[in-house]
Design a protein around this motif. Structure first.
Motif: not given
Length: 281
Positions: A76-80
């Protein structure tokens, strides 16, 4: 009454979905699969470890929280901060991975957990199944605990501040990335707790997560995206409607989902932001 009891459980795991959206603006399409994962974790604890389904929460919730931390770091860090569709597609793929891994481990057979099969006589004419009553009480305790945590604790206030404006929160010294980790861990724990509570009432298989994802989406749309209290109201509304339709409408069980989505469309037509959202959103 049955709808209110079921709505408490719906609202609890829907709150996890609204937390992730409220803080990170990510639409988690794999939330229902986390609920399903909670059901299977409870099943494993019950049949292989001999743990009471409620006591197993002491084991499964920390596991779910750690899984949420890993999920945030790896995925999820990649899509925040990306467009909402990006997060939706990534989590949709994640949900498929969870489904297929669960089918590989447990097959597609339905599983059940026999727990508290008796009933409680409330009045001369009203009885409630024990497992539904127990699930509701546990759901209320967990939901209230999370609400008080967000409202009163320093970390909870930091989560709410990040939800309001992540950039301002970062300037004020709040470690936003750490807040994201805690939020996803908390959301995963709420979903797994919901899975444990529905597993002692209904049968489940790897595909049931899709149903819970749709119900969670319906609930947060009804209540207002990112709104905690709205999720509680939406959960109770949805479950009460399902109960009334299945009881009063001929062949009502088959009409439950139709009625639920009709309610969602009606609410969106009169309040596009949801019942607790901004009217002109």
């Amino acid at each position: 009454l049955s709808g209110i009891l079921q709505g408490g459980i719906y609202a609890m795991f829907a709150v996890g979905l609204t937390l992730i959206f409220g803080v990170m603006r990510i639409i988690n399409a794999a939330h229902g699969e986390l609920v399903m994962m909670g059901a299977y974790l409870t099943w494993v604890c019950f049949f292989h470890l001999g743990l009471d389904p409620l006591l197993s929460l002491l084991l499964t919730l920390p596991v779910a929280f750690l899984f949420g931390l890993a999920l945030q770091k790896v995925v999820l860090n990649a899509v925040v901060g990306q467009p909402e569709l990006t997060g939706l597609l990534v989590t949709f793929g994640l949900g498929l991975v969870i489904i297929y891994v669960t089918e590989w481990l447990f097959t597609t057979d339905f599983r059940t957990i026999p727990y508290a099969p008796g009933s409680v006589q409330l009045t001369a004419t009203i009885t409630v199944s024990q497992n539904k009553l127990i699930s509701f009480v546990i759901a209320v305790v967990i939901t209230l605990a999370v609400y008080l945590f967000l409202k009163l604790s320093r970390l909870g206030k930091a989560i709410r501040a990040t939800a309001l404006n992540a950039e301002v929160a970062l300037v004020c010294g709040i470690p936003v990335r750490r807040i994201y980790l805690v939020t996803t861990g908390l959301s995963a724990a709420l979903a797994v707790a919901g899975g444990a509570l529905v597993s002692i009432q209904f049968g489940f298989n790897p595909e049931t997560g899709v149903v819970y994802t749709l119900e969670a989406f319906t609930i947060i749309i009804l209540g207002g995206r990112g709104h905690y209290v709205g999720a509680l109201i939406g959960g109770v509304m949805l479950a009460v409607l399902e109960g009334l339709v299945s009881l009063l409408v001929p062949n009502g069980t088959a009409m439950v989902e139709l009625a639920a989505y009709a309610l969602m469309i009606f609410v969106l037509l009169i309040r596009p932001g949801g019942l607790m959202g901004v009217k002109d959103a």
